[in-house]
Design an enzyme around this catalytic site. Structure first.
Site, short mmCIF file in Angstrom:
data_model
loop_
_atom_site.label_atom_id
_atom_site.label_comp_id
_atom_site.label_asym_id
_atom_site.label_seq_id
_atom_site.Cartn_x
_atom_site.Cartn_y
_atom_site.Cartn_z
N CYS A 11 0.84 -1.20 0.00
CA CYS A 11 0.00 0.00 0.00
C CYS A 11 0.88 1.25 0.00
O CYS A 11 2.11 1.17 -0.01
CB CYS A 11 -0.93 0.02 1.21
SG CYS A 11 -0.06 0.25 2.78
N CYS A 14 3.57 1.59 2.67
CA CYS A 14 4.82 0.88 2.37
C CYS A 14 5.71 1.75 1.49
O CYS A 14 6.92 1.88 1.73
CB CYS A 14 4.53 -0.43 1.66
SG CYS A 14 3.53 -1.60 2.58
N ASP A 439 9.85 29.52 -30.85
CA ASP A 439 10.90 29.87 -31.80
C ASP A 439 10.26 29.99 -33.18
O ASP A 439 9.26 29.33 -33.47
CB ASP A 439 11.97 28.78 -31.79
CG ASP A 439 13.01 28.98 -32.89
OD1 ASP A 439 13.55 30.09 -32.99
OD2 ASP A 439 13.25 28.03 -33.64
N ASP A 637 13.60 24.09 -31.59
CA ASP A 637 14.14 22.91 -32.26
C ASP A 637 15.63 22.95 -32.49
O ASP A 637 16.24 21.95 -32.86
CB ASP A 637 13.46 22.71 -33.61
CG ASP A 637 13.88 23.78 -34.62
OD1 ASP A 637 13.99 24.95 -34.22
OD2 ASP A 637 14.11 23.43 -35.79
N ASP A 641 18.28 27.16 -29.27
CA ASP A 641 17.12 27.20 -28.38
C ASP A 641 17.39 26.52 -27.05
O ASP A 641 16.59 26.66 -26.12
CB ASP A 641 15.92 26.52 -29.05
CG ASP A 641 15.47 27.24 -30.31
OD1 ASP A 641 15.51 28.48 -30.31
OD2 ASP A 641 15.11 26.56 -31.29
#
Length: 841
Positions: A11, A14, A439, A637, A641
């Site tokens: 559970c 634990c 961008d 990309d 960046d």
């Protein structure tokens, strides 16, 4: 992040204990335990032995994932997530129900409905009690795991859900056994009424039924948890097992583990590509839907990249391995989804804090409930039934599963659609984005120039102009030249041969075609050698204001026309930006391009704000400033960046971009489509909503269920909860939470029709918000400082203008705006002072 398989957890209590124990180990900087996948993720310098020792000292088992003693196969195998728990629980449940059915016949069938019994039991209450005891013992032995785990945890002073079940069942059994011995004394005294009365004090069926019902709940929970990992198991099944490698001219089929970087391999139609590589020979259409979700096959030829687990649909290709083993794109995706499940979202901290103290508090409430009812004058059987009900209705598992099951399903849904969340934090944070910084090149735009307009001069046709330009540009390496050649190829034109080709200073080209001089280049270059008609000049200025680059062409000194080239925006960019704005997100475009081009692209795409002329460090600074106004997501990309992606609250990398950008990002869009940005935010919001629902029901269940079990409502409404119904409720609570999370599998992340605009506040808490933009005006007629002052006063009198910096020698006015302002408003203010505005950008 190192990952380990943890055994023995039952559970959330634990999981909380394991996490607390490992966090104290030297060298551990952070750790998180997933009850869903029974895994432990650890960051830091601690060794495997130290981590395993810390877990074992907490009373649980652990081993590095993939180790022989981890209890699971290697992490890269779909078998690693196979449901091993459900078959075991099924066998336990079947055996339990067989004995329980007989027990219920004796305890309830005969006692309540007078079902017949063998003659031996007629009036023999002690024999009936003994048979119930033996049947209950059989069920308890079958489900001994609850008692072993529960009492061991109690002795370690770390009680868990098994402790609650074990205490409830054991209490019912012990009290019933006491009643049986008391019955024997009444039998000796000849007290038939006392013997019959003790028959109603037996709770053997409750002791057994509690265990059976909890096992039912555990089995349903295990099956549902198995479904939450379907997406990850699906990815693992995609991993190819063998490859056809070419060695010394001979083809040989080898296990995928033996393929090394630089090996040459071949793939025939209908076969999966075994590892990431680059095509050396051949042409084919490759179905990449397994990785990107894109159903349309991608054409591949020499020089193109291919990825493991994608399907070669048509031609024979020969490739060189570039990434193998855990470095392949598929392995990285599997690792990302797995890490997302192994990490914890910040929202889970609330449940974690409650789970850490939940079980001890429930035990105390149970003891207090029993004591209060005894003091109130109720019988021991009645008081004990209320205490047992409190134990068996309480469910810490529902709290512990509320967040991880939703995170697993959400990240799996994203992976199936080519949206990869690197961890649970990114999945949660994406839904809270207030500002999206995009961008320009490669994100909003395609990243490669394309011909947008063909404007022939009077007397010249479009095809004739394009054929002239194609002949001239064929030997140029400039990106703009490639755009012209691509358009010519699309129209089926072949470049004609030219002589004396030269690239001249001043952005120009010249060559001879069939003895006639061809020239091409900028307006400045052509106008210095040819007379440009006024209408062509005006058209070129208009094209430049739209962010396009006008290329002039002439033949034998006569202008033939203009071909405009621009980095066109992607087909889905305007739609994606519109969806973001509709979701209440402010969209900002960042670019290193000049102001005029940037603003033209920004207008076409529909962004709220443009920040132009920024270098990589400038982008990072822009993100820093935007973060003062709200939660920022940066979408990019390129290598330039990466600093901005790292600085932003959420970095989103376009999948077709560089490895540096992808490594710096929190979310990777494998399809390289901008519409995946609002889809990712939509999925995050849906996942957060699901987590809130799970937590609400988990808390409400316990808040209402525990007082009901304790008998708080008996005096008010007469509501009394039988321990067996409490066990049934507990067994279903976790199942309901997991099932609710599975509803995310039906969520339509690309459906913008149900988007809700979340109200956002972009103001800095400490300073008044200022939205500033700049425009540069070219002005004719300013002769001196007095002219500067007149123009400055005219512009600053406008309420939208914060400041104007005017220079009569340069003929410019740089205007800082507080809000969006039409160019005509600025132009009118200046021209009313008898100055002429040439342009505004």
């Amino acid at each position: 992040m190192k990952q380990y398989t943890v055994t023995g957890m039952s559970c959330a209590a634990c999981a909380a204990r394991v996490e607390k124990a490992v966090a104290k180990a030297p060298g551990v900087t952070s750790c998180s335990v997933s009850l869903l996948t029974n895994s432990l993720g650890v960051e830091g310098t601690a060794s495997d032995a130290e981590i395993v020792a810390a877990v074992r000292n907490a009373g649980y088992g652990a081993a590095p994932k993939g180790a022989k003693n981890s209890g699971a196969p290697a992490d890269g195998s779909a078998d690693a997530l196979r449901d091993r728990e459900t078959p075991v629980l099924k066998r336990r449940l079947a055996a339990s129900l067989a004995f329980l059915a007989v027990l219920m016949y004796f305890s309830m069938g005969h006692m309540m409905w007078n079902w017949p019994l063998p003659a031996f039991f007629a009036g023999n209450h002690i024999a009936m009690g003994l048979i119930q005891l033996l049947l209950a013992v059989a069920v308890m032995v079958i489900n001994q795991k609850f008692f072993i785990s529960g009492f061991q945890s109690l002795l370690r002073r770390a009680p868990n859900m098994d402790t609650l079940v074990a205490l409830g069942s054991a209490a019912a059994f012990v009290y019933s056994t006491f009643a049986l011995f008391a019955m024997t004394q009444r039998q000796l005294l000849g007290d038939a009424a006392g013997v019959a009365a003790y028959m109603h004090e037996f709770y053997f069926e409750s002791a057994a039924m509690i265990l059976a019902l909890i096992t039912v709940g555990k089995m349903l929970e295990a099956r549902s948890k198995g479904r939450t990992t379907d997406a990850l198991k699906g990815l693992m099944k995609l991993a190819p097992k063998r490859a056809v490698v070419v060695n010394n001219g001979e083809e040989k089929t080898v296990p995928i583990e033996e393929v090394r970087k630089g090996d040459i391999f071949v793939v025939r139609p209908g076969e999966n590509i075994p590892v990431d590589g680059v095509v050396l020979e051949g042409n084919s259409a490759v179905n990449e839907s397994a990785l990107t979700g894109e159903s349309i096959p991608a054409d591949k030829s020499a020089g193109d990249q291919v990825s493991a687990a994608t399907l070669n649909q048509s031609g024979f290709i020969r490739c060189e391995a570039t990434r193998v083993g855990e470095d392949t794109t598929l392995s990285q995706i599997i690792r990302m989804v797995s890490d997302a499940a192994a990490t914890k979202a910040p929202i889970a901290k609330i449940a974690d804090r409650v789970s850490g103290v939940f079980v001890p508090v429930v035990i105390l409430i149970s003891i207090a409930t029993t004591a209060v009812w005894l003091l109130a004058g109720e019988s021991l059987g009645f008081a004990l039934a209320r205490g047992i009900s409190v134990l068996v209705i309480s469910c810490p598992c529902a709290l512990g599963l509320a967040t991880p099951v939703a995170i697993m399903v959400g990240s799996g849904m994203g992976a199936k659609n080519g949206i990869l969340f690197k961890n649970a934090l990114s999945l949660e944070a994406a839904g809270k984005v207030q500002i999206a910084a995009l961008d320009k090149t490669g994100t909003i735009t395609s990243g490669e120039p394309r011909v947008t307009d063909i404007v022939p001069a009077p007397g010249t046709g479009e095809d004739e102009l394009l054929r002239l330009a194609c002949a001239l540009e064929q030997k140029s390496e400039h990106p703009l030249a490639r755009a012209v050649l691509r358009r010519a190829k699309e129209r089926g034109m072949q470049p004609e041969e030219v002589e004396g080709f030269q690239a001249l200073p001043g952005n120009g080209l010249t060559a001879l075609r069939q003895g006639r001089e061809l020239r091409g280049g900028s307006y400045k270059f052509i106008s210095g050698r040819s007379e440009v008609p006024e209408e062509m000049k005006i058209r070129s200025e208009r094209l430049a204001e739209e962010g396009k680059t006008p290329l002039f062409f002439s033949m034998d000194g006569a202008v033939a026309g203009i071909i405009a080239v621009a980095d066109a925006i992607k087909e889905d960019s305007a739609k994606a930006i519109g969806e973001l704005k509709n979701m209440g997100i402010r969209v900002v475009m960042l670019t290193g391009d000049n102001e005029r081009t940037a603003r033209a692209v920004g207008r076409e795409a529909g962004v709220d704000e443009v920040i132009a002329g920024v270098l990589p460090d400038g982008k990072e600074n822009a993100i820093r400033r935007l973060k003062e106004k709200g939660t920022v997501a940066m979408v990019g990309d390129g290598i330039n960046d990466a600093p901005a992606l790292t600085r932003a609250d959420i970095g989103i990398a376009i999948g077709a971009g560089t490895d540096v950008a992808i490594d710096a990002a929190d979310i990777v869009l494998m399809k390289s489509r901008l519409t995946d940005v609002p889809a990712a935010i939509r999925l995050s919001r849906a996942t957060l909503r699901n987590i809130h629902e799970n937590l609400f029901w988990a808390f409400i269940y316990n808040i209402v269920g525990i007082p009901l079990a304790a008998g708080v409502f008996i005096s008010l409404f007469g509501w009394k909860l039988n321990p067996m119904f409490g066990a049934a409720a507990m067994s279903l609570s976790s199942f309901c939470v997991v099932t609710n999370a599975l509803r995310l599998n039906f969520f339509k992340m690309y459906d913008a029709g149900r988007d809700k605009k979340i109200r956002t506040d972009y103001k800095n808490k400490n300073t008044k918000e200022r939205t500033t933009m700049e425009k540069t005006m070219k002005i004719e007629g300013m002769m001196c400082g007095h002219c500067e002052a007149a123009v400055k006063k005219a512009l600053e009198s406008l309420p939208q203008v914060e400041a104007a910096k005017v220079d009569h020698t340069a003929g410019t006015a740089v205007v800082t705006l507080k809000a969006e302002t039409e160019d005509d408003v600025l132009k009118k203010a200046v021209e009313e002072r008898d100055y002429k505005v040439i342009s505004i950008c």
